[in-house]
Each structure stands twice: as C-alpha cells, then as structure tokens.
Design a protein around this motif. Structure first.
Motif, PDB file in Angstrom:
ATOM      1  N   SER A 106       0.844  -1.193   0.000  1.00  8.24           N
ATOM      2  CA  SER A 106       0.000   0.000   0.000  1.00  8.24           C
ATOM      3  C   SER A 106       0.876   1.238   0.000  1.00  8.24           C
ATOM      4  N   GLY A 107       0.365   2.298  -0.619  1.00  7.28           N
ATOM      5  CA  GLY A 107       1.086   3.552  -0.598  1.00  7.28           C
ATOM      6  C   GLY A 107       0.693   4.455  -1.745  1.00  7.28           C
ATOM      7  N   GLU A 108       1.524   5.459  -1.984  1.00  8.47           N
ATOM      8  CA  GLU A 108       1.276   6.444  -3.035  1.00  8.47           C
ATOM      9  C   GLU A 108       2.275   6.253  -4.162  1.00  8.47           C
ATOM     10  N   ILE A 109       1.771   6.227  -5.389  1.00 13.93           N
ATOM     11  CA  ILE A 109       2.674   6.162  -6.546  1.00 13.93           C
ATOM     12  C   ILE A 109       3.370   7.512  -6.650  1.00 13.93           C
ATOM     13  N   ILE A 110       4.698   7.481  -6.571  1.00 14.83           N
ATOM     14  CA  ILE A 110       5.460   8.730  -6.581  1.00 14.83           C
ATOM     15  C   ILE A 110       6.258   8.927  -7.867  1.00 14.83           C
ATOM     16  N   GLU A 111       6.367   7.861  -8.670  1.00 12.07           N
ATOM     17  CA  GLU A 111       7.097   7.979  -9.937  1.00 12.07           C
ATOM     18  C   GLU A 111       6.679   6.821 -10.831  1.00 12.07           C
ATOM     19  N   ILE A 112       6.623   7.085 -12.132  1.00  7.69           N
ATOM     20  CA  ILE A 112       6.391   6.005 -13.088  1.00  7.69           C
ATOM     21  C   ILE A 112       7.540   5.998 -14.087  1.00  7.69           C
ATOM     22  N   ASN A 113       7.784   4.851 -14.674  1.00 11.13           N
ATOM     23  CA  ASN A 113       8.863   4.706 -15.636  1.00 11.13           C
ATOM     24  C   ASN A 113       8.375   5.220 -16.989  1.00 11.13           C
ATOM     25  N   LYS A 114       8.692   6.452 -17.294  1.00  5.30           N
ATOM     26  CA  LYS A 114       8.242   7.112 -18.536  1.00  5.30           C
ATOM     27  C   LYS A 114       8.810   6.425 -19.783  1.00  5.30           C
ATOM     28  N   ARG A 115       9.941   5.759 -19.657  1.00 10.63           N
ATOM     29  CA  ARG A 115      10.537   5.081 -20.817  1.00 10.63           C
ATOM     30  C   ARG A 115       9.594   4.031 -21.399  1.00 10.63           C
ATOM     31  N   LEU A 116       8.738   3.450 -20.551  1.00 10.07           N
ATOM     32  CA  LEU A 116       7.854   2.380 -21.017  1.00 10.07           C
ATOM     33  C   LEU A 116       6.790   2.885 -21.988  1.00 10.07           C
ATOM     34  N   GLU A 117       6.498   4.190 -21.975  1.00  6.45           N
ATOM     35  CA  GLU A 117       5.522   4.748 -22.911  1.00  6.45           C
ATOM     36  C   GLU A 117       5.979   4.560 -24.352  1.00  6.45           C
ATOM     37  N   LYS A 118       7.261   4.775 -24.595  1.00  8.28           N
ATOM     38  CA  LYS A 118       7.812   4.648 -25.950  1.00  8.28           C
ATOM     39  C   LYS A 118       8.515   3.314 -26.164  1.00  8.28           C
ATOM     40  N   GLU A 119       8.915   2.660 -25.083  1.00 10.41           N
ATOM     41  CA  GLU A 119       9.653   1.404 -25.172  1.00 10.41           C
ATOM     42  C   GLU A 119       9.017   0.319 -24.296  1.00 10.41           C
ATOM     43  N   PRO A 120       7.790  -0.108 -24.568  1.00 10.55           N
ATOM     44  CA  PRO A 120       7.178  -1.140 -23.719  1.00 10.55           C
ATOM     45  C   PRO A 120       7.965  -2.455 -23.724  1.00 10.55           C
ATOM     46  N   GLY A 121       8.693  -2.713 -24.806  1.00 10.23           N
ATOM     47  CA  GLY A 121       9.509  -3.921 -24.901  1.00 10.23           C
ATOM     48  C   GLY A 121      10.666  -3.940 -23.923  1.00 10.23           C
ATOM     49  N   LEU A 122      10.905  -2.825 -23.264  1.00 13.40           N
ATOM     50  CA  LEU A 122      11.949  -2.773 -22.229  1.00 13.40           C
ATOM     51  C   LEU A 122      11.636  -3.780 -21.124  1.00 13.40           C
ATOM     52  N   ILE A 123      10.360  -4.053 -20.930  1.00 17.74           N
ATOM     53  CA  ILE A 123       9.972  -5.062 -19.937  1.00 17.74           C
ATOM     54  C   ILE A 123      10.490  -6.429 -20.345  1.00 17.74           C
ATOM     55  N   ASN A 124      10.495  -6.736 -21.637  1.00 20.06           N
ATOM     56  CA  ASN A 124      11.032  -8.014 -22.097  1.00 20.06           C
ATOM     57  C   ASN A 124      12.549  -8.055 -21.997  1.00 20.06           C
ATOM     58  N   LYS A 125      13.195  -6.937 -22.296  1.00 21.65           N
ATOM     59  CA  LYS A 125      14.656  -6.887 -22.296  1.00 21.65           C
ATOM     60  C   LYS A 125      15.245  -6.864 -20.889  1.00 21.65           C
ATOM     61  N   SER A 126      14.569  -6.181 -19.970  1.00 25.71           N
ATOM     62  CA  SER A 126      15.123  -5.967 -18.630  1.00 25.71           C
ATOM     63  C   SER A 126      14.005  -5.838 -17.597  1.00 25.71           C
ATOM     64  N   PRO A 127      13.218  -6.912 -17.396  1.00 27.37           N
ATOM     65  CA  PRO A 127      12.043  -6.799 -16.529  1.00 27.37           C
ATOM     66  C   PRO A 127      12.353  -6.501 -15.065  1.00 27.37           C
ATOM     67  N   GLU A 128      13.510  -6.918 -14.603  1.00 26.57           N
ATOM     68  CA  GLU A 128      13.811  -6.744 -13.179  1.00 26.57           C
ATOM     69  C   GLU A 128      14.873  -5.673 -12.934  1.00 26.57           C
ATOM     70  N   ASP A 129      15.015  -4.770 -13.912  1.00 24.98           N
ATOM     71  CA  ASP A 129      15.954  -3.670 -13.743  1.00 24.98           C
ATOM     72  C   ASP A 129      15.414  -2.436 -14.468  1.00 24.98           C
ATOM     73  N   GLU A 130      15.788  -2.209 -15.722  1.00 26.75           N
ATOM     74  CA  GLU A 130      15.365  -1.021 -16.454  1.00 26.75           C
ATOM     75  C   GLU A 130      13.871  -1.000 -16.782  1.00 26.75           C
ATOM     76  N   GLY A 131      13.224  -2.161 -16.792  1.00 26.33           N
ATOM     77  CA  GLY A 131      11.808  -2.251 -17.124  1.00 26.33           C
ATOM     78  C   GLY A 131      10.882  -2.121 -15.922  1.00 26.33           C
ATOM     79  N   TRP A 132      11.337  -1.477 -14.862  1.00 18.41           N
ATOM     80  CA  TRP A 132      10.482  -1.277 -13.687  1.00 18.41           C
ATOM     81  C   TRP A 132       9.254  -0.456 -14.076  1.00 18.41           C
ATOM     82  N   LEU A 133       8.180  -0.602 -13.305  1.00 18.29           N
ATOM     83  CA  LEU A 133       6.912   0.055 -13.629  1.00 18.29           C
ATOM     84  C   LEU A 133       6.701   1.374 -12.887  1.00 18.29           C
ATOM     85  N   CYS A 134       6.818   1.327 -11.563  1.00 10.45           N
ATOM     86  CA  CYS A 134       6.541   2.523 -10.763  1.00 10.45           C
ATOM     87  C   CYS A 134       7.282   2.447  -9.442  1.00 10.45           C
TER      88      CYS A 134
END
Length: 161
Positions: A106-134
C-alpha cells in the motif's frame, strides 16, 4: 484478470525504512540483493519490489515477461494515486494477453517509468531492472512480511502449472 491468472492459463495452454526492515527481509532466508545492495521481494502474482528508504520500486518478474511474450503496451496509474496492497496499479498488454498489475504494498505512486511509454519492450529486455513500472511510497511496511524472498518465489514458480 491478474498477471498470475494470465500466466497460469498461458502456461497450461502452450517503508519507512524502520530498524526492523532488514529483519523482515532476512527472516525468510538469505536475501537477494540488487546492484545497489537492496533486497528484492516477490509476490505470488509475479510482481517484485525493491525497497530503498521509504519507497519501493515495482515491476514484473522475468518469469512473468516470458509467459506474457512480447509486451506492446504498458499503463501505470498516475503519480499521486493511492494504491492498496493487492490493488490495481497498472496493466500490461502483450501479443498474447492483457494482464492487470497489482501493487505488492500500500502507498502512493510517486514515480512512473516514462521510458515504457515509448519502449514497452523494455519489460522483455530488462524486466527486473530497467523495465520497472513505478515507485510507491510505502504506507504500511508490515506488508513486506507477506512477500517472498528469492528462494520462496522460485519454489512457488516451480510448483505453478
């Protein structure tokens, strides 16, 4: 539909940094440390969180991204949104399926990974590092006790269908 249910069906068909925080992590066994030395915890629904100071970085696991396939769209709730533990914090669409993503704490979302808007495939390339969500500012550190360490998470994945 939750990420866990989507993954299961796809596999079948083909802190406030409190002094006791480290004891929450280590009481489950040897913690997995990321490159900055912080422990990573997991949900049974295949989300992860790394807590630094009073916030946690959230994403989906390698296991989840493999089950989803090529990610084509990612949506995360807006900065300032208050989320509850197990509450909806976003969604991911892949060529195979669409899945909701649930907050591990529980908590407040304080930041989102803006890179995912243009690079959703970043989740496939680096799901547990650069592909973080929020990033979520934790409101109830006790919820960390419900999460799995690396070994418990891998055991859970091995038991999944």
């Amino acid at each position: 539909m939750s990420l866990f249910h989507t993954i299961s069906s796809k596999l079948v068909s083909s802190s406030l940094l409190v002094p006791n925080y480290k004891s929450v992590i280590t009481r489950f066994g040897t913690p997995l440390l990321n490159s900055r030395g912080y422990s990573k915890l997991y949900t049974k629904d295949h989300e992860w969180i790394v807590v630094e100071d009073n916030s946690g970085t959230v994403g989906i696991t390698e296991y989840a991204q493999k089950a989803l396939g090529d990610v084509v769209y990612v949506e995360v709730r807006d900065v300032g949104t208050i989320v509850e533990n197990h509450g909806l914090c976003g969604a991911i669409e892949s060529v195979k399926a669409a899945s909701d993503i649930y907050a591990p704490v529980s908590g407040e979302i304080i930041e989102i990974n803006k890179r995912l808007e243009k690079e959703p495939g970043l989740i496939n390339k680096s799901p547990e590092d650069e592909g973080w969500l929020c990033k979520i500012k934790l409101s109830k550190t006790s919820e960390l006790e419900e999460l799995l360490n690396e070994k418990a998470y891998h055991d859970h994945c091995e038991k999944s269908p």
